[in-house]
Design an enzyme around this catalytic site. Structure first.
Site, PDB file in Angstrom:
ATOM      1  N   TYR A 153     -16.490  16.032 -16.287  1.00 34.39           N
ATOM      2  CA  TYR A 153     -16.846  14.609 -16.253  1.00 34.39           C
ATOM      3  C   TYR A 153     -17.899  14.409 -15.143  1.00 34.39           C
ATOM      4  O   TYR A 153     -17.720  14.904 -14.023  1.00 34.39           O
ATOM      5  CB  TYR A 153     -15.591  13.782 -15.960  1.00 34.39           C
ATOM      6  N   ASP A 182      -7.340  18.162 -15.492  1.00 36.01           N
ATOM      7  CA  ASP A 182      -7.641  16.769 -15.840  1.00 36.01           C
ATOM      8  C   ASP A 182      -7.225  16.593 -17.298  1.00 36.01           C
ATOM      9  O   ASP A 182      -7.847  17.133 -18.207  1.00 36.01           O
ATOM     10  CB  ASP A 182      -9.144  16.505 -15.638  1.00 36.01           C
ATOM     11  N   LYS A 189      -8.496   5.346 -19.522  1.00 38.86           N
ATOM     12  CA  LYS A 189      -8.826   5.766 -20.879  1.00 38.86           C
ATOM     13  C   LYS A 189      -7.625   5.564 -21.816  1.00 38.86           C
ATOM     14  O   LYS A 189      -7.266   4.441 -22.079  1.00 38.86           O
ATOM     15  CB  LYS A 189      -9.327   7.219 -20.850  1.00 38.86           C
ATOM     16  N   ARG A 218       0.852  -1.204   0.000  1.00 39.84           N
ATOM     17  CA  ARG A 218       0.000   0.000   0.000  1.00 39.84           C
ATOM     18  C   ARG A 218       0.882   1.247   0.000  1.00 39.84           C
ATOM     19  O   ARG A 218       0.550   2.268  -0.589  1.00 39.84           O
ATOM     20  CB  ARG A 218      -0.961   0.002   1.202  1.00 39.84           C
TER      21      ARG A 218
HETATM   22  C1  LIG Z   1     -13.338   8.574 -16.890  1.00 40.38           C
HETATM   23  C2  LIG Z   1     -12.936   9.902 -16.451  1.00 40.38           C
HETATM   24  C3  LIG Z   1     -12.678  10.166 -15.101  1.00 40.38           C
HETATM   25  C4  LIG Z   1     -12.859   9.116 -14.015  1.00 40.38           C
HETATM   26  O1  LIG Z   1     -11.962   8.062 -14.176  1.00 40.38           O
HETATM   27  P1  LIG Z   1     -12.260   6.536 -13.730  1.00 40.38           P
HETATM   28  O2  LIG Z   1     -11.010   5.834 -14.092  1.00 40.38           O
HETATM   29  O3  LIG Z   1     -13.463   6.087 -14.509  1.00 40.38           O
HETATM   30  O4  LIG Z   1     -12.544   6.551 -12.278  1.00 40.38           O
HETATM   31  C5  LIG Z   1     -12.248  11.438 -14.757  1.00 40.38           C
HETATM   32  N1  LIG Z   1     -12.091  12.406 -15.690  1.00 40.38           N
HETATM   33  C6  LIG Z   1     -12.341  12.186 -16.995  1.00 40.38           C
HETATM   34  C7  LIG Z   1     -12.141  13.289 -17.983  1.00 40.38           C
HETATM   35  C8  LIG Z   1     -12.779  10.937 -17.422  1.00 40.38           C
HETATM   36  O5  LIG Z   1     -13.031  10.730 -18.718  1.00 40.38           O
END
Ligand SMILES: *Cc1c(COP(=O)(O)O)cnc(C)c1O
Length: 405
Positions: free
Chosen positions: A124, A196, A221, A72
């Site tokens: 998001y 982000d 992603k 962890r």
């Molecule tokens: C999918 C996504 C998230 C969240 O990510 P997870 O891996 O699904 O928890 C945050 N920001 C953006 C722009 C996303 O596309």
């Protein structure tokens, strides 16, 4: 606007403890993606980073340590993916989380009751839900605005504002925020700028170089890239933030597992060629959609008439592969979802397989109707994550989905 962000950061970087500093190298990002940091390659000669599937680590003797105690806290496979993402983003420290949401939740622990944050209004949906359902009850207030207009960011700053949180391009209407300008504003007012960077990835856009203080990723992603792994990342250049995130990360424990760390490392090796291919497919599809009689509007940053096209070109090296489009008829929007055969009707984005989503009922369901209406997330809007398949096949699939009566 004159801005001294880089200089301040360099001075801070110097203060990072020896050994904690992410060694910058002079290699191109295309090479760094394939090789990562290779912190352990010398030990075994393994070309692929081994998966250290161990919960704990034996200490040689009292007062001695291999540098690893308990997974962890840190694990060699996770450390390699953390150092690799830091290297690619030009940051000094990276942290790998079990999901993107876990990363954003940890980031929010930097703030205290009474703090105020300004965020993009077409955030998001999951981030919006976190801010409203979890952080709000902990006394953190968030104002949402169109961050592609710097004046709106400026006008929403209050005495207790601590942070600007933006996506660029935004999701799903692809609004572009001038990250350099937002960084200058943040610096002037003593705020943090957190970006982000899920949609463009460090291959196309490096917010820390543009003056941001922290970068957030859903590694699920493009970084993972194969629609098979959940992951999240935070990257920073700030020593104090790195120390606090380190404490939050190991204490709360939403860390990325060794196997998933390895999957993301493998994904990152092909990030560059995937992004190039996905972007070139996206451009062809965006142009095809634009000329379709059933399509009202196409949102793709790569199109010259997109309002954010020029700013995006100034701050990034690509437009990515996310397209939203509005059809003229609600029934058609819904019919398309069931008719597509190669493009799957599924939530998520960024992988090699093309996906289509219906933001109003999937990704953006958590956002109240009044905000959805303002930002244009309605029953007519579809969002496409373009994969690496042959563009002609994708267009043929869309053609049979859209043009059939
Ligand atoms: C999918 C996504 C998230 C969240 O990510 P997870 O891996 O699904 O928890 C945050 N920001 C953006 C722009 C996303 O596309």
């Amino acid at each position: 606007m004159k801005c001294w962000i880089r200089i301040v950061k360099q001075a801070k970087l110097k203060a990072l403890r020896e050994g904690d500093v992410m060694k910058k190298n002079n290699l191109d990002i295309k090479t760094n993606m394939v090789h990562g940091r290779r912190s352990l390659a010398e030990v075994t000669g393994a070309i692929s980073m081994p998966i250290y599937q161990s919960a704990t680590f034996r200490h040689p003797a009292y007062g001695e340590s291999t540098g690893y105690d308990y997974s962890r806290v840190q694990n060699p496979t996770r450390e390699e993916v953390e150092d690799t993402i830091a290297l690619l983003e030009g940051g000094s420290k990276g942290f790998a989380f079990s999901t993107g949401m876990a990363a954003i939740a940890a980031m929010m622990e930097l703030f205290s009751p009474g703090d105020h944050i300004i965020a993009s209004d077409d955030l998001y949906g999951g981030t919006y839900r976190l801010f409203e359902e979890i952080n709000k009850k902990n006394g953190i207030e968030v104002t949402y605005c169109d961050t592609s207009r710097i004046v709106e960011l400026e006008n929403n700053i209050q005495k207790n504002t601590k942070c600007l949180f933006i996506e660029s391009p935004t999701n799903p209407t692809m609004k572009v925020t001038d990250i350099r300008q937002a960084a200058c504003l943040a610096r002037e007012k003593g705020l943090k700028l957190i970006v982000d960077n899920t949609f463009l990835t460090p291959y196309f856009q490096r917010p820390l170089d543009l003056g941001a203080d922290m970068v957030v990723h859903s590694g699920t992603k493009y970084l993972g890239g194969h629609n098979d792994t959940l992951a999240g990342f935070l990257v920073t250049n700030d020593v104090d933030d790195a120390e606090r995130i380190d404490m939050i990360h190991k204490t709360v424990g939403a860390v990325l597992s060794p196997f998933d760390s390895w999957l993301i490392l493998r994904g990152i090796k092909t990030l560059g060629i995937r992004m190039e291919r996905q972007q070139s497919n996206a451009m062809k599809i965006a142009q095809w959609l634009k000329s379709n009689q059933h399509v009202e509007e196409v949102y793709y940053v790569g199109l010259e008439d997109h309002p954010g096209h020029e700013i995006n070109n100034k701050q990034s090296e690509g437009s990515g592969a996310m397209i939203s489009f509005r059809v003229k008829d609600v029934k058609k929007a819904r019919d398309i979802l069931g008719r597509l055969k190669i493009i799957s009707f599924a939530e998520s984005l960024g992988g090699v397989e093309s996906l289509i989503t219906y933001p109003i009922e999937q990704t953006h369901q958590a956002i109240p109707k009044e905000i959805r209406d303002r930002i244009g997330v309605d029953e007519y809007l579809l969002r496409l994550s373009v994969g690496i398949e042959e563009a002609k096949d994708l267009i043929a699939d869309l053609d049979q989905g859209i043009n059939r009566e």
